[in-house]
Design a protein around this motif. Sequence first.
Motif, PDB file in Angstrom:
ATOM      1  N   VAL A 318       0.827  -1.207   0.000  1.00 46.97           N
ATOM      2  CA  VAL A 318       0.000   0.000   0.000  1.00 46.97           C
ATOM      3  C   VAL A 318       0.864   1.260   0.000  1.00 46.97           C
ATOM      4  O   VAL A 318       0.543   2.253  -0.648  1.00 46.97           O
ATOM      5  N   GLY A 319       1.947   1.241   0.718  1.00 49.86           N
ATOM      6  CA  GLY A 319       2.809   2.420   0.780  1.00 49.86           C
ATOM      7  C   GLY A 319       3.861   2.487  -0.295  1.00 49.86           C
ATOM      8  O   GLY A 319       4.640   3.448  -0.340  1.00 49.86           O
ATOM      9  N   ASP A 320       3.919   1.501  -1.176  1.00 47.43           N
ATOM     10  CA  ASP A 320       4.929   1.494  -2.225  1.00 47.43           C
ATOM     11  C   ASP A 320       4.562   2.501  -3.314  1.00 47.43           C
ATOM     12  O   ASP A 320       3.426   2.535  -3.778  1.00 47.43           O
ATOM     13  N   PRO A 321       5.506   3.357  -3.750  1.00 49.61           N
ATOM     14  CA  PRO A 321       5.169   4.378  -4.755  1.00 49.61           C
ATOM     15  C   PRO A 321       4.671   3.802  -6.072  1.00 49.61           C
ATOM     16  O   PRO A 321       3.850   4.420  -6.736  1.00 49.61           O
ATOM     17  N   MET A 322       5.157   2.631  -6.453  1.00 51.43           N
ATOM     18  CA  MET A 322       4.803   2.082  -7.756  1.00 51.43           C
ATOM     19  C   MET A 322       3.579   1.178  -7.692  1.00 51.43           C
ATOM     20  O   MET A 322       2.706   1.239  -8.558  1.00 51.43           O
ATOM     21  N   PHE A 323       3.475   0.335  -6.663  1.00 51.74           N
ATOM     22  CA  PHE A 323       2.426  -0.679  -6.620  1.00 51.74           C
ATOM     23  C   PHE A 323       1.276  -0.322  -5.686  1.00 51.74           C
ATOM     24  O   PHE A 323       0.409  -1.157  -5.439  1.00 51.74           O
ATOM     25  N   SER A 324       1.253   0.896  -5.158  1.00 52.13           N
ATOM     26  CA  SER A 324       0.178   1.256  -4.234  1.00 52.13           C
ATOM     27  C   SER A 324      -1.183   1.234  -4.922  1.00 52.13           C
ATOM     28  O   SER A 324      -2.164   0.753  -4.357  1.00 52.13           O
ATOM     29  N   GLY A 325      -1.263   1.757  -6.163  1.00 53.76           N
ATOM     30  CA  GLY A 325      -2.538   1.770  -6.871  1.00 53.76           C
ATOM     31  C   GLY A 325      -3.068   0.364  -7.115  1.00 53.76           C
ATOM     32  O   GLY A 325      -4.263   0.094  -6.943  1.00 53.76           O
ATOM     33  N   LYS A 326      -2.179  -0.537  -7.508  1.00 58.71           N
ATOM     34  CA  LYS A 326      -2.585  -1.924  -7.766  1.00 58.71           C
ATOM     35  C   LYS A 326      -3.067  -2.598  -6.487  1.00 58.71           C
ATOM     36  O   LYS A 326      -4.102  -3.278  -6.490  1.00 58.71           O
ATOM     37  N   SER A 327      -2.336  -2.415  -5.379  1.00 61.44           N
ATOM     38  CA  SER A 327      -2.708  -3.066  -4.122  1.00 61.44           C
ATOM     39  C   SER A 327      -4.009  -2.500  -3.571  1.00 61.44           C
ATOM     40  O   SER A 327      -4.870  -3.255  -3.097  1.00 61.44           O
ATOM     41  N   ILE A 328      -4.199  -1.182  -3.644  1.00 56.42           N
ATOM     42  CA  ILE A 328      -5.438  -0.573  -3.150  1.00 56.42           C
ATOM     43  C   ILE A 328      -6.632  -1.030  -3.968  1.00 56.42           C
ATOM     44  O   ILE A 328      -7.717  -1.294  -3.435  1.00 56.42           O
ATOM     45  N   THR A 329      -6.449  -1.153  -5.279  1.00 63.00           N
ATOM     46  CA  THR A 329      -7.532  -1.639  -6.134  1.00 63.00           C
ATOM     47  C   THR A 329      -7.948  -3.055  -5.749  1.00 63.00           C
ATOM     48  O   THR A 329      -9.141  -3.365  -5.636  1.00 63.00           O
ATOM     49  N   ILE A 330      -6.974  -3.921  -5.540  1.00 57.50           N
ATOM     50  CA  ILE A 330      -7.284  -5.309  -5.190  1.00 57.50           C
ATOM     51  C   ILE A 330      -7.906  -5.394  -3.799  1.00 57.50           C
ATOM     52  O   ILE A 330      -8.884  -6.126  -3.577  1.00 57.50           O
ATOM     53  N   ILE A 331      -7.366  -4.639  -2.842  1.00 62.48           N
ATOM     54  CA  ILE A 331      -7.886  -4.685  -1.475  1.00 62.48           C
ATOM     55  C   ILE A 331      -9.332  -4.193  -1.424  1.00 62.48           C
ATOM     56  O   ILE A 331     -10.217  -4.849  -0.868  1.00 62.48           O
ATOM     57  N   GLY A 332      -9.599  -3.027  -2.010  1.00 63.34           N
ATOM     58  CA  GLY A 332     -10.957  -2.488  -1.984  1.00 63.34           C
ATOM     59  C   GLY A 332     -11.934  -3.325  -2.785  1.00 63.34           C
ATOM     60  O   GLY A 332     -13.050  -3.621  -2.328  1.00 63.34           O
ATOM     61  N   GLY A 333     -11.526  -3.730  -3.988  1.00 63.25           N
ATOM     62  CA  GLY A 333     -12.429  -4.508  -4.836  1.00 63.25           C
ATOM     63  C   GLY A 333     -12.704  -5.888  -4.286  1.00 63.25           C
ATOM     64  O   GLY A 333     -13.840  -6.372  -4.328  1.00 63.25           O
ATOM     65  N   LEU A 334     -11.673  -6.546  -3.739  1.00 61.94           N
ATOM     66  CA  LEU A 334     -11.858  -7.904  -3.227  1.00 61.94           C
ATOM     67  C   LEU A 334     -12.668  -7.907  -1.933  1.00 61.94           C
ATOM     68  O   LEU A 334     -13.487  -8.802  -1.706  1.00 61.94           O
ATOM     69  N   SER A 335     -12.444  -6.912  -1.087  1.00 58.80           N
ATOM     70  CA  SER A 335     -13.214  -6.842   0.162  1.00 58.80           C
ATOM     71  C   SER A 335     -14.691  -6.657  -0.127  1.00 58.80           C
ATOM     72  O   SER A 335     -15.545  -7.350   0.448  1.00 58.80           O
ATOM     73  N   PHE A 336     -15.014  -5.734  -0.998  1.00 57.05           N
ATOM     74  CA  PHE A 336     -16.417  -5.522  -1.361  1.00 57.05           C
ATOM     75  C   PHE A 336     -16.934  -6.662  -2.233  1.00 57.05           C
ATOM     76  O   PHE A 336     -18.096  -7.064  -2.126  1.00 57.05           O
TER      77      PHE A 336
END
Length: 358
Positions: A318-336
């Motif tokens: 989540v805090g990584d400059p490059m992969f934060s967008g990818k991780s946030i997308t997966i976390i939010g989308g998968l949780s919902f």
Amino acid sequence: MIGPGTGYKIEAKFSGNNPEMLRQLSEKARNVMVNDDVAITIRDDWRQQTQVIKPIVSETMARQTGITRPTVADSLLMSFSGKTVGLYREDDNLIPLVMRLPKNERKQAAQIHDMQIFSEETSTHIPLHQVVNDIQISWENPIIRRLNRKRTLTVQCDPAYGNASPLFNRLRPAIESIPRPHNYELEWGGEYENSTEANESLMKMVPLFLLFMVLIILAMFNSIRQTAIVFLCLPLATIGVAAALLATGEPFGFMCLLGFLGLSGMLIKNAVVLIEQINLDLASNKPLLNAILDSSVSRFRPVCMAALTTVLGMMPLVGDPMFSGKSITIIGGLSFGTVLTLIVIPVLYAIFYRAERT
């Protein structure tokens, strides 16, 4: 908005015919960038103008003395920076051979009038001031770059910290509102151009692989209705993705798109597991409504645990400059999406197959 690096993350490319007009547009764009505290390393790729000395050759005197314009140009080069007369190859390197006068014979700019030019016709040296009407000093662009055969000046900058997207979103309306004459164009480069090209390249293949996914699910269940139930959940997952991106302030860029494509596969897998369990319960002669309810309860723990392990695996990024967008997308989308799998899919199954309460 992440793509392959090109040196500068934000680039505004002005194209047109008149270099002076391009300089004016560049100055206005640079002023917009300077007024933003986050923008740093502001520059353009034409660099600063340089002074040049232009002798105005007298055609009459040149003919009388047998001196041509190329002769004057070669003499000036050899008296100052030097003239390239050949190349020397050393392994894979080509080293230019430059010929110029000895240091003690080179002229200063103030002494250019007295520079001697050799005339092959008269076999004598003639002072430069005898074959020129005037010597002018003017400003000239040392570099003129072109894009698609048009003169193009690129204004560049970087953000002082963080991603380039917030800074780009602030600069873009102001720079695009700069008045431009007719036939003068503005294009955006940097990360925006790289991200756009990457998205276009990626989206060309998405329909083909989406078709393969539909055919695989259709072959697995041999049912159009069950295949439709699986894929109807995918658009609803964007609710969780949008909420997560808005909560974190992360822009939807290329890495987020990659994350959403991976998220689609995870949600389809969860949906397949639940529908397959419903079909197994129906095969054991359970009533339709009971099969739907029992399958939802029995698959609750496996689906939630699978989602939880994936979410925990994405947390360090989540805090990584490059992969934060990818991780946030997966976390939010998968949780919902997990909630959708356990609630929406049973509801859709009951609606599609008209389950009645017994």
